[in-house]
Write an enzyme that holds these catalytic residues in place. Structure first.
Site, PDB file in Angstrom:
ATOM      1  N   LYS A 170     -93.612 -29.541  27.727  1.00  0.00           N
ATOM      2  CA  LYS A 170     -92.610 -29.386  29.167  1.00  0.00           C
ATOM      3  C   LYS A 170     -91.315 -30.369  28.807  1.00  0.00           C
ATOM      4  O   LYS A 170     -90.436 -30.137  29.426  1.00  0.00           O
ATOM      5  CB  LYS A 170     -93.453 -30.050  30.464  1.00  0.00           C
ATOM      6  N   LYS A 186     -99.976 -18.474  22.878  1.00  0.00           N
ATOM      7  CA  LYS A 186    -100.647 -17.542  23.213  1.00  0.00           C
ATOM      8  C   LYS A 186    -100.377 -17.041  25.049  1.00  0.00           C
ATOM      9  O   LYS A 186     -99.221 -17.222  25.240  1.00  0.00           O
ATOM     10  CB  LYS A 186    -102.057 -18.767  23.935  1.00  0.00           C
ATOM     11  N   LYS A 237     -98.119 -17.838  32.163  1.00  0.00           N
ATOM     12  CA  LYS A 237     -97.952 -17.952  33.105  1.00  0.00           C
ATOM     13  C   LYS A 237     -95.866 -17.135  32.653  1.00  0.00           C
ATOM     14  O   LYS A 237     -95.594 -16.836  33.461  1.00  0.00           O
ATOM     15  CB  LYS A 237     -98.173 -18.813  34.385  1.00  0.00           C
TER      16      LYS A 237
HETATM   17  P1  TYM Z   1    -103.645 -22.716  34.564  1.00  0.00           P
HETATM   18  O1  TYM Z   1    -103.354 -23.198  35.735  1.00  0.00           O
HETATM   19  O2  TYM Z   1    -102.189 -23.021  33.306  1.00  0.00           O
HETATM   20  O3  TYM Z   1    -105.209 -21.896  34.407  1.00  0.00           O
HETATM   21  C1  TYM Z   1    -105.680 -21.496  34.207  1.00  0.00           C
HETATM   22  C2  TYM Z   1    -107.442 -21.411  33.925  1.00  0.00           C
HETATM   23  O4  TYM Z   1    -106.626 -20.472  33.145  1.00  0.00           O
HETATM   24  C3  TYM Z   1    -107.187 -21.104  31.569  1.00  0.00           C
HETATM   25  N1  TYM Z   1    -105.618 -20.535  30.315  1.00  0.00           N
HETATM   26  C4  TYM Z   1    -106.170 -19.623  29.335  1.00  0.00           C
HETATM   27  N2  TYM Z   1    -107.495 -19.888  28.159  1.00  0.00           N
HETATM   28  C5  TYM Z   1    -107.445 -18.581  26.991  1.00  0.00           C
HETATM   29  N3  TYM Z   1    -106.119 -18.223  26.744  1.00  0.00           N
HETATM   30  C6  TYM Z   1    -104.605 -18.281  27.487  1.00  0.00           C
HETATM   31  N4  TYM Z   1    -104.353 -18.062  26.768  1.00  0.00           N
HETATM   32  C7  TYM Z   1    -104.757 -19.221  28.700  1.00  0.00           C
HETATM   33  N5  TYM Z   1    -104.128 -19.271  29.460  1.00  0.00           N
HETATM   34  C8  TYM Z   1    -104.430 -20.199  30.391  1.00  0.00           C
HETATM   35  C9  TYM Z   1    -106.661 -22.139  31.015  1.00  0.00           C
HETATM   36  O5  TYM Z   1    -107.414 -23.179  29.788  1.00  0.00           O
HETATM   37  C10 TYM Z   1    -107.501 -22.287  32.370  1.00  0.00           C
HETATM   38  O6  TYM Z   1    -108.492 -22.962  32.294  1.00  0.00           O
HETATM   39  N6  TYM Z   1    -104.098 -27.766  34.596  1.00  0.00           N
HETATM   40  C11 TYM Z   1    -104.585 -26.659  35.324  1.00  0.00           C
HETATM   41  C12 TYM Z   1    -105.373 -27.088  36.267  1.00  0.00           C
HETATM   42  C13 TYM Z   1    -106.220 -27.895  37.165  1.00  0.00           C
HETATM   43  C14 TYM Z   1    -107.103 -27.895  36.397  1.00  0.00           C
HETATM   44  C15 TYM Z   1    -107.881 -29.078  37.293  1.00  0.00           C
HETATM   45  C16 TYM Z   1    -108.557 -27.217  35.334  1.00  0.00           C
HETATM   46  C17 TYM Z   1    -105.545 -28.474  37.688  1.00  0.00           C
HETATM   47  N7  TYM Z   1    -106.997 -28.919  38.110  1.00  0.00           N
HETATM   48  C18 TYM Z   1    -108.816 -29.104  37.310  1.00  0.00           C
HETATM   49  C19 TYM Z   1    -109.631 -28.037  35.116  1.00  0.00           C
HETATM   50  C20 TYM Z   1    -109.806 -28.618  35.738  1.00  0.00           C
HETATM   51  C21 TYM Z   1    -103.628 -25.726  34.399  1.00  0.00           C
HETATM   52  O7  TYM Z   1    -102.877 -25.718  34.416  1.00  0.00           O
HETATM   53  O8  TYM Z   1    -104.615 -24.222  34.230  1.00  0.00           O
END
Ligand code: TYM
Length: 333
Positions: A113, A195, A198
């Site tokens: 980031k 990957k 978003k």
């Molecule tokens: P975020 O919002 O980026 O993504 C949400 C979930 O989707 C999974 N993910 C993927 N899995 C496989 N392939 C991909 N290309 C891919 N892109 C995203 C992420 O691994 C995630 O599980 N920091 C976290 C949100 C969060 C969180 C937490 C998660 C905040 N607090 C506590 C678990 C526990 C995030 O930004 O996910």
């Protein structure tokens, strides 16, 4: 019902995509019948990129709607918005006292980031893993269904839990990234570069809100080549990615048939892409339509947000009271 507590969240930034579904949400839905579950929209986490207020609000409603459209039942799980639980930022503050600048700076997501947004390397970005840890530990979460990209954050959560327990006495379990005992998932982008995401690779990421035409267009543009010239060749990464997606959305017989064509050098990637696009459309279109209906039903969303807030705070306040007591900041009892 098993006893392990499940916690996971999704940031309310941008549109949800197949990576979010197959990396996380699919397991949320599977786990909701087996475990006590807490799932949330991580709106505080999205503030690191300073979204405009109207956009943020709309996105929170949308992510909630998408969670339900994908199969989460708000009667079975506790589904809430992170900022509705004030106990989370309080635990975050406490955990920040146990998190060191050096280790936070070394986190892969922070480095990435900081590289991508050099004008906005804020303290929220640096302490992103402590907020995530607070999200999980506030309910004493043990299993955290997430994709591969969150593995390091979970390792840090275990460190913070351990450090708290060591200093103040046993309070938190050490949470594990969970995928039913198998490797965490990483859904590749369609261009063979990294990957699905978003915010990056938008033309190579399939969003849950994409129209049928958009899906077709993106899949058609996916990287391919002339096809193998030797029988049973090694698949190039970008072709392997297409097969990986196919395994998720198509029937096994379809995958077998294209694999056979590949091995026999008779594969036509145009046909494979058409089949893949159609199967993705079959998968996504009901989710998209359901999301639109739920997203526009604000009274329903408000009702379930209030319900989630109440259930979430009940669990969160118990944990926070215990943590405060262990630290010695419980003056009135
Ligand atoms: P975020 O919002 O980026 O993504 C949400 C979930 O989707 C999974 N993910 C993927 N899995 C496989 N392939 C991909 N290309 C891919 N892109 C995203 C992420 O691994 C995630 O599980 N920091 C976290 C949100 C969060 C969180 C937490 C998660 C905040 N607090 C506590 C678990 C526990 C995030 O930004 O996910």
């Amino acid at each position: 019902m098993k006893k392990e507590i499940v916690v996971s969240g999704i940031r309310s930034t941008g549109n949800l995509h197949l990576g979010n579904y197959f990396g996380a949400m699919k397991n949320y839905v599977k786990m909701q019948d087996e475990y006590p579950c807490y799932f949330f929209v991580a709106d505080y986490h999205s503030l690191t990129t300073h979204p405009d207020p109207a956009g943020l609000k709309k996105n929170v409603y949308k992510v909630l709607a998408e969670n339900i459209a994908c199969g989460l039942d708000p009667e079975k799980v506790t589904l809430y918005v992170q900022s509705d639980i004030p106990e989370i930022p309080e635990l975050y503050l406490i955990l920040n006292m146990l998190a060191y600048k050096g280790e936070l700076e070394k986190t892969a997501s922070f480095k990435e980031k900081a590289r991508n947004q050099p004008d906005n390397v804020n303290a929220g970005l640096l302490t992103y893993p402590t907020l995530m840890s607070a999200d999980i530990l506030i309910h004493k979460g043990q299993y955290v269904p997430v994709g591969k990209d969150q593995e390091q954050h979970l390792e840090m959560s275990r460190n913070f839990a351990q450090r708290f327990n060591h200093r103040y006495g046993d309070t938190f379990p050490e949470p594990l990234a969970f995928n039913f005992g198998t490797e965490l998932v990483k859904i590749p982008s369609l261009d063979g570069n990294g990957k699905m995401s978003k915010s990056e690779n938008e033309n190579a990421t399939i969003y849950l809100c994409d129209s049928d035409e958009q899906i077709l267009k993106k899949v058609k543009k996916a990287k391919s080549d002339q096809g193998p010239t030797e029988p049973n060749s090694q698949m190039p990464d970008y072709i392997e990615n297409l097969f990986a997606l196919m395994k998720l959305v198509s029937k096994p017989a379809t995958v077998d048939s294209f694999t056979k064509d590949f091995n026999e050098c008779s594969i036509r990637y145009g046909d494979l892409k058409m089949q893949l696009a159609n199967d993705i459309i079959q998968f996504i279109s009901p989710i998209r339509e359901k999301t639109i209906a739920i997203q526009n039903d604000l009274p329903y969303l408000h009702k379930l947000m209030r319900m989630g807030k109440e259930k979430g705070r009940e669990s969160a306040s118990k944990t926070l009271d215990e943590a405060r007591k262990k630290i010695g900041i419980n003056f009135y009892c």
